[in-house]
Design a protein around this motif. Sequence first.
Motif, short mmCIF file in Angstrom:
data_model
loop_
_atom_site.label_atom_id
_atom_site.label_comp_id
_atom_site.label_asym_id
_atom_site.label_seq_id
_atom_site.Cartn_x
_atom_site.Cartn_y
_atom_site.Cartn_z
N LEU A 72 0.85 -1.18 0.00
CA LEU A 72 0.00 0.00 0.00
C LEU A 72 0.89 1.24 0.00
CD1 LEU A 72 -2.61 -1.14 2.68
CD2 LEU A 72 -2.61 -1.55 0.22
N HIS A 73 0.73 2.06 -1.00
CA HIS A 73 1.54 3.28 -1.14
C HIS A 73 0.77 4.45 -0.53
CE1 HIS A 73 4.49 1.41 -3.88
NE2 HIS A 73 3.45 0.68 -4.25
N VAL A 74 1.39 5.12 0.43
CA VAL A 74 0.67 6.16 1.17
C VAL A 74 0.33 7.35 0.28
CG1 VAL A 74 1.64 5.46 3.38
CG2 VAL A 74 2.83 7.16 2.01
N THR A 75 1.10 7.56 -0.78
CA THR A 75 0.76 8.67 -1.68
C THR A 75 -0.56 8.41 -2.39
OG1 THR A 75 2.20 7.62 -3.33
CG2 THR A 75 3.14 9.41 -2.02
N ASP A 76 -0.93 7.13 -2.54
CA ASP A 76 -2.23 6.82 -3.14
C ASP A 76 -3.38 7.22 -2.22
OD1 ASP A 76 -0.93 5.76 -5.31
OD2 ASP A 76 -1.10 3.67 -4.64
N TYR A 77 -3.08 7.42 -0.94
CA TYR A 77 -4.10 7.82 0.02
C TYR A 77 -4.12 9.33 0.24
CZ TYR A 77 -4.75 2.92 1.27
OH TYR A 77 -5.04 1.57 1.23
N GLY A 78 -3.31 10.06 -0.52
CA GLY A 78 -3.29 11.51 -0.43
C GLY A 78 -2.24 12.06 0.52
N ALA A 79 -1.32 11.21 1.02
CA ALA A 79 -0.26 11.71 1.89
C ALA A 79 0.67 12.62 1.12
CB ALA A 79 0.51 10.54 2.50
N ASP A 80 1.13 13.67 1.76
CA ASP A 80 1.99 14.66 1.11
C ASP A 80 3.46 14.31 1.36
OD1 ASP A 80 3.26 16.86 0.07
OD2 ASP A 80 2.72 18.20 1.72
N PRO A 81 4.17 13.83 0.34
CA PRO A 81 5.56 13.41 0.54
C PRO A 81 6.54 14.56 0.69
CG PRO A 81 4.97 13.19 -1.77
CD PRO A 81 3.72 13.62 -1.05
N ASP A 86 -0.16 18.14 6.57
CA ASP A 86 -0.33 17.08 7.55
C ASP A 86 -0.85 15.82 6.86
OD1 ASP A 86 -1.63 15.40 9.65
OD2 ASP A 86 -1.01 17.04 10.94
N SER A 87 -0.14 14.70 7.07
CA SER A 87 -0.50 13.43 6.40
C SER A 87 -1.01 12.39 7.39
CB SER A 87 0.72 12.88 5.65
OG SER A 87 1.13 13.75 4.63
N THR A 88 -1.39 12.80 8.59
CA THR A 88 -1.77 11.84 9.62
C THR A 88 -2.93 10.96 9.16
OG1 THR A 88 -1.10 13.47 11.28
CG2 THR A 88 -2.37 11.56 12.04
N GLU A 89 -4.00 11.57 8.67
CA GLU A 89 -5.19 10.80 8.31
C GLU A 89 -4.91 9.84 7.17
OE1 GLU A 89 -8.62 13.17 7.68
OE2 GLU A 89 -8.62 14.04 9.71
N ALA A 90 -4.13 10.27 6.20
CA ALA A 90 -3.82 9.39 5.06
C ALA A 90 -3.03 8.17 5.53
CB ALA A 90 -3.03 10.17 4.01
N LEU A 91 -2.06 8.37 6.40
CA LEU A 91 -1.27 7.25 6.90
C LEU A 91 -2.12 6.33 7.77
CD1 LEU A 91 2.03 9.14 7.86
CD2 LEU A 91 1.60 7.79 5.82
N GLU A 92 -3.00 6.91 8.57
CA GLU A 92 -3.88 6.09 9.40
C GLU A 92 -4.81 5.23 8.53
OE1 GLU A 92 -4.34 8.81 13.45
OE2 GLU A 92 -5.74 9.09 11.79
N GLN A 93 -5.29 5.79 7.44
CA GLN A 93 -6.19 5.02 6.57
C GLN A 93 -5.44 3.87 5.89
OE1 GLN A 93 -9.64 5.45 6.22
NE2 GLN A 93 -9.32 3.43 5.31
N ALA A 94 -4.20 4.13 5.48
CA ALA A 94 -3.41 3.06 4.87
C ALA A 94 -3.17 1.93 5.87
CB ALA A 94 -2.08 3.62 4.38
N ILE A 95 -2.86 2.28 7.11
CA ILE A 95 -2.64 1.25 8.14
C ILE A 95 -3.93 0.49 8.42
CG2 ILE A 95 -2.08 0.91 10.57
CD1 ILE A 95 -0.15 3.29 10.32
N SER A 96 -5.04 1.21 8.46
CA SER A 96 -6.33 0.55 8.69
C SER A 96 -6.65 -0.43 7.57
CB SER A 96 -7.43 1.60 8.80
OG SER A 96 -8.70 1.00 8.95
N ASP A 97 -6.39 -0.06 6.32
CA ASP A 97 -6.65 -0.95 5.20
C ASP A 97 -5.73 -2.17 5.24
OD1 ASP A 97 -8.54 0.81 4.37
OD2 ASP A 97 -7.51 1.47 2.56
N ALA A 98 -4.50 -1.97 5.70
CA ALA A 98 -3.57 -3.10 5.79
C ALA A 98 -4.09 -4.17 6.74
CB ALA A 98 -2.20 -2.61 6.25
N ASP A 113 -2.80 -13.18 10.57
CA ASP A 113 -1.67 -13.06 9.66
C ASP A 113 -2.07 -12.11 8.53
OD1 ASP A 113 0.42 -13.32 7.91
OD2 ASP A 113 0.45 -15.52 7.91
N LEU A 114 -1.36 -10.98 8.41
CA LEU A 114 -1.67 -9.99 7.38
C LEU A 114 -0.96 -10.27 6.06
CD1 LEU A 114 -1.56 -6.76 9.56
CD2 LEU A 114 -3.50 -8.26 9.08
#
Length: 476
Positions: A72-81, A86-98, A113-114
């Motif tokens: 899962l690429h965090v930039t696909d979730y709108g995180a600002d590289p 602030d990219s907190t919500e985008a990173l949280e959503q990626a972790i939640s999807d994982a 097992d993920l």
Amino acid sequence: MARIDMLVKLFMGFVYVNVILGYVESSYSGVTGYHDAIRRMALFKAAHIIRNGAPQPQSYSTPLVVSRSRVLHVTDYGADPTGRLDSTEALEQAISDAFGSPVDAHLMEGIADLGGTEIHLDGGTYKISRPLRLPKTSGGNFMIHGGSLHASNNFPMDRHLIELWPSSASLSYEYITLKDLMINSNFRGGGISIINSLRTIIDNCYISHFTTNGILIQDGHETYIRNSFIGQHINIGGDHREKDFSGIGINIMGNDNAVTDVVIFSASIGVMVSGQANVLTGVHCYNKATALGGTGIYVKAPGLTQTRIMNCYFDFTGIVAEDPVQLHITGSFFLGNAFVLIKSLAGVVCGVNIVDNMFSGDYTGVEIVQLEQSNVPFTNIDQVIVDRNNVRGMVLKSTVARGSVSSNGTTWTVDFSRVLLFPNLIKNVQYTLHAGATFPNHVLRNISKNCVTVESNVPVSATLHVSVDQSMVGYI
């Protein structure tokens, strides 16, 4: 039915080709017109491929299988590289999807097992305003890697940027890997906290600007930290701010963990160990000099220490151990008057090996191993071995010593008070009195104050050779 469909497709293709050929023949009768028509057909085909993609061979006997990537690429979730937004919500959503699609397997009972799912930071720098926590759902076989995290100016002062922090006291996370990360705590709390987790790996991470802990390990089992750099202030030694360094590089409050090939380049305490059965190898501490109040490794596990420190480098900062029981320090290099301090809380020191190390100082009389007994003196001393250490520019201290003295008389005394670690504590003595042709009766007369005295019944010219040992003394 499939055979009829194929015949229909072949017929339609035949009609399409004939229509095209008929168009060519009717429109272009000369050679030039023919070549123009071929070029038009080529352009038509190229445009079709651009719009629809190149034709792919199809198998009518194998169904088409669409697989879902577990990267899962965090930039696909709108995180600002760039780190500006602030990219907190985008990173949280990626972790939640994982954590949302575990495979049909388990690690420890109750831990899903993920399947090796990865959160890829795509080499960017991401600003976050609150800790990145894993979901309350238990899971494992998961990785976050490949980028930088930076605490915002409103990040909580008492938290860590990444927190493996279960919602219950049970083990919730297993085989979580944090790799190839650069973590900037922005002087607002800590870097990574691993709480009540199992078989966690922190690999190739650079953690800086923390005020509490670079890495905190609490409870859980088998966290491995390796190939990482940790420091409050980024420097290469001799920093003018060194006297003000604070915080702890690695704080181990659990059992059975390992720290390997790690540099602690600025903190008040490099590594704090308050759990049992931990091992540290290849650790380089130049965090805060002992002369300025710093400690390289502080073993704060009195009564049952069970800590092994091997092949480490203590650069102007040493080791402190409180009432150690089963502590092993070997193969390490102590530079700049760095030493080992054994601190008495209840007067216990048992099963301690300080052997085969190198000590280098500035010839100002600093002892390589020191006892701090301001609270209570050591009275419970058993199986303490300080021996075979290579010393230059410092004062050798040991629990094993050998010495000789020659004189003409009836009394010979060898003084070991400068070298023996414990004062007034000789329990094992071996001696030889070499007197030549005349051999008198002789006896071991005294061993007080770490001095060995032998007396003879008649005056004689003789040499006394003595070996003493404080290592196997039992309880006194």
